[in-house]
Design a protein around this motif. Structure first.
Motif, short mmCIF file in Angstrom:
data_model
loop_
_atom_site.label_atom_id
_atom_site.label_comp_id
_atom_site.label_asym_id
_atom_site.label_seq_id
_atom_site.Cartn_x
_atom_site.Cartn_y
_atom_site.Cartn_z
N GLY A 95 -2.46 17.85 0.48
CA GLY A 95 -1.42 18.02 1.06
C GLY A 95 -1.36 16.64 2.07
O GLY A 95 -0.52 16.08 2.25
N ALA A 96 -2.55 16.23 2.84
CA ALA A 96 -2.69 15.25 3.27
C ALA A 96 -2.39 14.11 2.80
O ALA A 96 -2.31 12.85 3.43
CB ALA A 96 -3.99 15.39 4.31
N THR A 97 -3.02 13.90 1.48
CA THR A 97 -3.09 12.59 0.94
C THR A 97 -2.03 12.40 -0.21
O THR A 97 -1.34 11.62 -0.31
CB THR A 97 -4.59 12.30 0.51
N ILE A 98 -2.36 13.26 -1.25
CA ILE A 98 -1.55 13.00 -2.43
C ILE A 98 -0.22 13.58 -2.23
O ILE A 98 0.63 12.55 -2.63
CB ILE A 98 -2.19 14.15 -3.65
N ILE A 99 0.42 14.51 -1.48
CA ILE A 99 1.59 14.65 -1.14
C ILE A 99 2.18 13.48 -0.54
O ILE A 99 3.37 12.85 -0.67
CB ILE A 99 1.89 15.99 -0.61
N SER A 100 1.58 13.04 0.70
CA SER A 100 1.88 11.82 1.45
C SER A 100 2.25 10.70 0.72
O SER A 100 3.16 9.98 0.77
CB SER A 100 0.94 11.63 2.75
N ILE A 123 5.11 13.20 7.16
CA ILE A 123 5.98 11.88 7.79
C ILE A 123 4.99 10.88 8.54
O ILE A 123 4.98 9.70 8.28
CB ILE A 123 6.87 12.36 8.97
N ILE A 124 3.91 11.44 9.15
CA ILE A 124 2.94 10.38 9.81
C ILE A 124 2.18 9.96 8.64
O ILE A 124 1.88 8.63 8.77
CB ILE A 124 1.90 11.10 10.61
N GLY A 125 1.91 10.85 7.54
CA GLY A 125 0.93 10.16 6.54
C GLY A 125 1.74 9.09 5.72
O GLY A 125 1.42 8.16 5.45
N SER A 126 3.07 9.49 5.44
CA SER A 126 3.86 8.78 4.62
C SER A 126 4.00 7.35 5.17
O SER A 126 4.07 6.19 4.60
CB SER A 126 5.18 9.32 4.36
N ASN A 127 4.24 7.24 6.64
CA ASN A 127 4.52 5.96 7.40
C ASN A 127 3.41 5.07 7.49
O ASN A 127 3.25 3.77 7.26
CB ASN A 127 4.87 6.27 8.89
N THR A 128 2.20 5.76 7.49
CA THR A 128 0.83 4.96 7.33
C THR A 128 0.45 4.65 6.03
O THR A 128 0.08 3.36 5.69
CB THR A 128 -0.29 5.96 7.64
#
Length: 325
Positions: free
Chosen positions: A49-54, A246-251
């Motif tokens: 969830g934190a990496t692949i989906i982002s 959201i946070i992960g995608s922006n990073t």
């Protein structure tokens, strides 16, 4: 025979819409296949969830930015990232908050928000220097890889697992996953090509710089996966998934998209983006982080204000000529 501008604009708009459709579908297929493969290889749902989906929801931006830069339109590449990061916070989070109050504890979000701010600072550094070189791109991607590894081994991200994601779009076998993944990548490649060409032609016809088209139209379109993911998560009251996405995608937008684009071909900075557009990205990112650290929640009223601010920002790009000069 040359087509009239109106006919060209209609064809360009059609290319943009079809390109966006292919990008969204390609992104969906890629995520479904990647999550299936990841789970079959034993990766935890938390890490997925934190990496692949982002990363998956950022795939449309990735293909679009690389395609645009290789084709000689760096303004679209960088404008796409700036616009997507603004859209993710003001539009996506704002719209999500009108459905469900978005809350998060400062201690749970600390590492991710700080990483997003560090990525934003690197973005400003690269833009002020005039170019994202191959070396800078490698450094940026190395920072991202280190952060993802840190997340995986410390297992401290607070994300909720969405039960519906277990279906992976009906994928049941590894062979099917491979075909879906290939189909997704092909759709992304074709969609990004059509989107870039359509954006360049339409921008030329209406007299708007390609960078502004990238900042607005292209960025909005490539942010649709984040919007659909967050709205679906809001209906299921999955707050962790919303904030993590959201946070992960922006990073990822900065440390993977800009980085990989620069690694393939040095990314020149278009001067039009170093003014209000760049600082708007900084203000929105810093303001969001500060708000979550202090207030800790985005209410329905705040959500409407954020969406209104996004609409005003986009409108200003076209109605205030000085901003795109």
């Amino acid at each position: 025979m040359e087509l009239p501008n109106y006919d060209l604009f209609v064809l360009a708009a059609g290319a943009i819409l079809f390109g966006l459709f292919l990008l969204i579908k390609g992104g969906d297929w890629t995520i479904d296949a990647a999550v299936f493969v990841a789970e079959k290889t034993g990766l935890s749902p938390l890490f997925i969830g934190a990496t692949i989906i982002s990363f998956g929801t950022s795939v449309p931006e990735l293909f679009t930015s690389i395609n645009a830069n290789v084709a000689g339109y760096p303004g679209i590449s960088l404008g796409n990232v700036l616009g997507s990061n603004i859209a993710n916070i003001l539009l996506v989070l704002g719209a999500t908050a009108t459905i469900l109050t978005v809350e998060g504890k400062a201690k749970d979000l600390m590492k991710d928000l700080v990483m997003m701010l560090i990525a934003t600072a690197i973005l400003v550094f690269g833009m002020m220097s005039g170019q994202f070189s191959t070396v800078l791109g490698l450094i940026m991607f190395a920072i991202l890889a280190g952060f993802v590894a840190y997340q995986y081994f410390t297992n401290t991200l607070e994300l909720e697992e969405d039960d519906d994601d277990d279906e992976e779009g009906g994928i049941e076998t590894m062979q099917t996953a491979v075909f879906v993944l290939l189909g997704g990548l092909i759709a992304l490649a074709v969609g990004s090509e059509m989107l870039v060409k359509g954006a360049v032609v339409s921008g030329t016809i209406i007299g708007v710089p390609e960078a502004i088209i990238g900042l607005t139209v292209v960025a909005f379109g490539t942010s649709l996966p984040e919007l659909s993911t967050c709205v679906a998560a809001a209906r299921k009251q999955s707050l962790g998934l919303i904030l993590g996405n959201i946070i992960g995608s922006n990073t990822f937008n900065i440390l993977s998209i800009v980085a990989l684009t620069a690694i393939i071909k040095p990314l020149d900075v278009v001067s039009v983006l170093t003014g209000v557009q760049m600082w708007a990205t900084v203000i929105v990112s810093v303001g969001f982080a500060a708000w979550m650290f202090t207030v800790g929640k985005i209410t329905k009223t705040m959500g409407y204000i954020m969406v209104a601010a996004y609409i005003a920002f986009i409108a200003a790009q076209y109605l205030v000529p000085q901003l795109s000069a």
